[in-house]
Design an enzyme around this catalytic site. Structure first.
Site, PDB file in Angstrom:
ATOM      1  N   HIS A  82     -41.852 -28.647 -20.586  1.00  0.00           N
ATOM      2  CA  HIS A  82     -40.457 -28.644 -21.049  1.00  0.00           C
ATOM      3  C   HIS A  82     -39.680 -29.699 -20.286  1.00  0.00           C
ATOM      4  O   HIS A  82     -39.972 -29.955 -19.116  1.00  0.00           O
ATOM      5  CB  HIS A  82     -39.811 -27.268 -20.842  1.00  0.00           C
ATOM      6  CG  HIS A  82     -38.580 -27.081 -21.668  1.00  0.00           C
ATOM      7  ND1 HIS A  82     -37.351 -27.545 -21.267  1.00  0.00           N
ATOM      8  CD2 HIS A  82     -38.403 -26.532 -22.887  1.00  0.00           C
ATOM      9  CE1 HIS A  82     -36.465 -27.267 -22.208  1.00  0.00           C
ATOM     10  NE2 HIS A  82     -37.081 -26.665 -23.208  1.00  0.00           N
ATOM     11  N   GLU A 101     -42.192 -22.185 -27.514  1.00  0.00           N
ATOM     12  CA  GLU A 101     -42.869 -22.229 -28.805  1.00  0.00           C
ATOM     13  C   GLU A 101     -44.269 -21.606 -28.801  1.00  0.00           C
ATOM     14  O   GLU A 101     -44.809 -21.310 -29.854  1.00  0.00           O
ATOM     15  CB  GLU A 101     -42.917 -23.675 -29.302  1.00  0.00           C
ATOM     16  CG  GLU A 101     -41.522 -24.288 -29.269  1.00  0.00           C
ATOM     17  CD  GLU A 101     -41.198 -25.139 -30.443  1.00  0.00           C
ATOM     18  OE1 GLU A 101     -42.079 -25.370 -31.264  1.00  0.00           O
ATOM     19  OE2 GLU A 101     -40.046 -25.574 -30.535  1.00  0.00           O
TER      20      GLU A 101
HETATM   21  N1  ACO Z   1     -49.627 -31.696 -23.055  1.00  0.00           N
HETATM   22  C1  ACO Z   1     -50.180 -32.752 -22.455  1.00  0.00           C
HETATM   23  N2  ACO Z   1     -49.494 -33.626 -21.697  1.00  0.00           N
HETATM   24  C2  ACO Z   1     -48.197 -33.395 -21.540  1.00  0.00           C
HETATM   25  C3  ACO Z   1     -47.551 -32.292 -22.129  1.00  0.00           C
HETATM   26  C4  ACO Z   1     -48.320 -31.426 -22.905  1.00  0.00           C
HETATM   27  N3  ACO Z   1     -47.786 -30.371 -23.496  1.00  0.00           N
HETATM   28  N4  ACO Z   1     -46.255 -32.335 -21.798  1.00  0.00           N
HETATM   29  C5  ACO Z   1     -46.071 -33.419 -21.048  1.00  0.00           C
HETATM   30  N5  ACO Z   1     -47.258 -34.066 -20.896  1.00  0.00           N
HETATM   31  C6  ACO Z   1     -47.500 -35.282 -20.150  1.00  0.00           C
HETATM   32  C7  ACO Z   1     -47.068 -36.496 -20.943  1.00  0.00           C
HETATM   33  O1  ACO Z   1     -48.092 -36.975 -21.768  1.00  0.00           O
HETATM   34  C8  ACO Z   1     -46.687 -37.450 -19.857  1.00  0.00           C
HETATM   35  O2  ACO Z   1     -47.875 -38.020 -19.339  1.00  0.00           O
HETATM   36  P1  ACO Z   1     -47.905 -39.560 -18.881  1.00  0.00           P
HETATM   37  O3  ACO Z   1     -46.883 -39.645 -17.788  1.00  0.00           O
HETATM   38  O4  ACO Z   1     -49.304 -39.749 -18.441  1.00  0.00           O
HETATM   39  O5  ACO Z   1     -47.517 -40.344 -20.094  1.00  0.00           O
HETATM   40  C9  ACO Z   1     -46.128 -36.557 -18.763  1.00  0.00           C
HETATM   41  O6  ACO Z   1     -46.686 -35.259 -18.984  1.00  0.00           O
HETATM   42  C10 ACO Z   1     -44.615 -36.439 -18.831  1.00  0.00           C
HETATM   43  O7  ACO Z   1     -44.254 -36.205 -20.206  1.00  0.00           O
HETATM   44  P2  ACO Z   1     -42.781 -36.339 -20.736  1.00  0.00           P
HETATM   45  O8  ACO Z   1     -42.808 -36.457 -22.217  1.00  0.00           O
HETATM   46  O9  ACO Z   1     -42.024 -37.357 -19.950  1.00  0.00           O
HETATM   47  O10 ACO Z   1     -42.222 -34.933 -20.276  1.00  0.00           O
HETATM   48  P3  ACO Z   1     -40.935 -34.245 -20.786  1.00  0.00           P
HETATM   49  O11 ACO Z   1     -40.562 -33.328 -19.710  1.00  0.00           O
HETATM   50  O12 ACO Z   1     -39.912 -35.165 -21.270  1.00  0.00           O
HETATM   51  O13 ACO Z   1     -41.515 -33.494 -22.078  1.00  0.00           O
HETATM   52  C11 ACO Z   1     -41.957 -32.029 -23.813  1.00  0.00           C
HETATM   53  C12 ACO Z   1     -41.156 -32.271 -22.520  1.00  0.00           C
HETATM   54  C13 ACO Z   1     -41.552 -33.075 -24.845  1.00  0.00           C
HETATM   55  C14 ACO Z   1     -41.646 -30.645 -24.335  1.00  0.00           C
HETATM   56  C15 ACO Z   1     -43.473 -32.159 -23.493  1.00  0.00           C
HETATM   57  O14 ACO Z   1     -43.825 -31.270 -22.456  1.00  0.00           O
HETATM   58  C16 ACO Z   1     -44.345 -31.967 -24.727  1.00  0.00           C
HETATM   59  O15 ACO Z   1     -44.563 -32.926 -25.475  1.00  0.00           O
HETATM   60  N6  ACO Z   1     -44.857 -30.720 -24.954  1.00  0.00           N
HETATM   61  C17 ACO Z   1     -45.677 -30.461 -26.119  1.00  0.00           C
HETATM   62  C18 ACO Z   1     -44.808 -30.318 -27.382  1.00  0.00           C
HETATM   63  C19 ACO Z   1     -44.035 -29.015 -27.402  1.00  0.00           C
HETATM   64  O16 ACO Z   1     -44.493 -27.978 -26.933  1.00  0.00           O
HETATM   65  N7  ACO Z   1     -42.814 -29.105 -27.961  1.00  0.00           N
HETATM   66  C20 ACO Z   1     -41.881 -27.975 -27.996  1.00  0.00           C
HETATM   67  C21 ACO Z   1     -40.797 -28.175 -26.958  1.00  0.00           C
HETATM   68  S1  ACO Z   1     -39.793 -26.768 -26.726  1.00  0.00           S
HETATM   69  C22 ACO Z   1     -38.421 -26.992 -27.649  1.00  0.00           C
HETATM   70  O17 ACO Z   1     -37.959 -28.077 -27.880  1.00  0.00           O
HETATM   71  C23 ACO Z   1     -37.723 -25.845 -28.207  1.00  0.00           C
END
Ligand code: ACO
Length: 371
Positions: free
Chosen positions: A256, A310
């Site tokens: 998140h 989610e």
């Molecule tokens: N699975 C694998 N890798 C992940 C995940 C994940 N669920 N979440 C983050 N990472 C990784 C990214 O790939 C990134 O790696 P990198 O630095 O090697 O490129 C690193 O962790 C940081 O990711 P960011 O996108 O900068 O993290 P942020 O905190 O902005 O992301 C988010 C939050 C978008 C929810 C992310 O965790 C994600 O994509 N999760 C999966 C999708 C999801 O569950 N969406 C629902 C969100 S809840 C809502 O909006 C109500």
């Protein structure tokens, strides 16, 4: 010395003030108008939360009844929405359809600030439009629920034509409460920006649904359910998780932007899922949760990983009988509560949203002379 690069995702940038929802990411806590959201889920219904988010106070029983009746009347006033449902291209996903539906609903809406009547119609619209669209696509007749039901019960009734099972209804209601608002998330920011131009609230909702459609925001629960199906049995969790991460894909329902560690809504949803999901589905989900958290921690041990809202939402929605393609717009149905509260707040203290961007392209230069 070059100026520091602004964060691409605006994280940490304060864009205004709001008295609606207090998201305390570091502490893993979430409050609507000062009330703990996990505690509200199960003790206050969705209509109570609509009132709380909009007005700042919990409703009296009379106010809850009045809002239920008002929304029930609005749902009836919408009719069967047949021309609108038929206008949606057959290939459109239900989320795309809802985005268009809000847009069609708001044709001719003009003037600023928006009226309470507009807000009520926007709240009442999804539990009529989504079942009607679903049933139309499955060649089933359109249904109308008995009078006086709340939104959650009306939605299930209109989908199935049956009085919902009380345990499943309670779980769905709690889900709607848990995701009703979440501070300045992407869709809320979009909605407030649209209204700030003195546009109408249906345009704002349509834009918000477009934003919520993305899997990084609200489009994940159906993908979580797909992933659980792909894993199939708990003993395959590790292997599928590794294969997914190995392909550079993200694990849906994990991580998140704001919470470091577990999302407080995920904790409550896990408890709710235990009350309605089958034990096989629950064991599978828990195995995927454990494998996912282990694998993410191995890859990035500095970040405290946790589930987001989610992951277990997928189990609750599926057990409540919501068809999988309707998971994302069911999230939107819940979130209309927050969007409406934010639009009201925006209208009360409106200023056109118009941020700056640092220009980093080429400086002024002459046009090439024609050859
Ligand atoms: N699975 C694998 N890798 C992940 C995940 C994940 N669920 N979440 C983050 N990472 C990784 C990214 O790939 C990134 O790696 P990198 O630095 O090697 O490129 C690193 O962790 C940081 O990711 P960011 O996108 O900068 O993290 P942020 O905190 O902005 O992301 C988010 C939050 C978008 C929810 C992310 O965790 C994600 O994509 N999760 C999966 C999708 C999801 O569950 N969406 C629902 C969100 S809840 C809502 O909006 C109500």
């Amino acid at each position: 010395m070059p100026a520091e690069r602004p964060p691409g995702g605006l994280e940490g940038v304060v864009v205004g003030e709001s008295a609606i929802t207090d998201v305390r990411g570091g502490e893993g806590m979430l409050y609507y108008r000062g009330y703990s959201v996990p505690h509200l889920a199960g003790s206050v219904g969705w209509e109570g939360v609509v009132h709380l988010l909009r007005s700042g106070e919990l409703p009296t029983p009379g106010e809850t009844r009045a809002l239920r009746e008002a929304l029930s009347a609005r749902r009836r006033s919408l009719g069967d929405l047949a021309p609108m449902v038929r206008a949606i291209p057959p290939g459109a996903t239900p989320m795309e359809a809802l985005r268009s539906g809000f847009s069609l609903l708001g044709h001719g809406w003009d003037g600023f600030p928006p009226t309470d009547e507009m807000f009520e119609l926007l709240l009442a619209f999804p539990p009529v439009f989504l079942p009607n669209l679903w049933r139309h696509r499955h060649r089933q007749s359109v249904l109308t629920e008995p009078e006086g039901l709340g939104q959650a019960a009306a939605y299930l009734w209109r989908l199935t034509g049956q009085a919902p099972d009380p345990r499943k209804l309670a779980a769905l209601e709690a889900y709607l409460v848990l995701v009703a608002d979440h501070g300045m998330n992407a869709s809320t920011f979009v909605a407030r920006s649209v209204l700030s131009t003195w546009s109408d609230p249906a345009s704002a909702m349509s834009a918000a649904v477009g934003s919520l459609k993305g899997p990084l925001h609200g489009g994940a629960p159906s993908l979580v359910a797909d992933f659980l199906d792909r894993v199939g049995t708990p003993d395959r969790a590790e292997e599928e998780v590794e294969a997914t991460l190995g392909r550079g894909e993200r694990l849906m329902g994990f991580g998140h932007r704001v919470y470091r560690g577990e999302d407080p809504r995920a904790r409550r949803l896990r408890e709710l899922a235990r009350t309605v999901a089958s034990s096989e589905r629950m064991e599978l989900a828990e195995a995927v949760e454990r494998a996912g958290l282990r694998a993410l921690a191995r890859r990035n041990p500095k970040r405290p990983w946790g589930l987001n809202v989610e992951f277990y939402a997928a189990l609750v929605l599926e057990a409540a009988g919501i068809p999988r393609p309707l998971f994302p717009p069911t999230f939107a149905l819940a979130r209309t509560a927050g969007w409406v509260a934010h639009l009201k707040e925006q209208a009360q203290h409106n200023r056109l949203v118009r941020p700056d961007v640092r220009y980093v392209g080429p400086g002024p230069r002459p046009l090439p002379t024609p050859a």
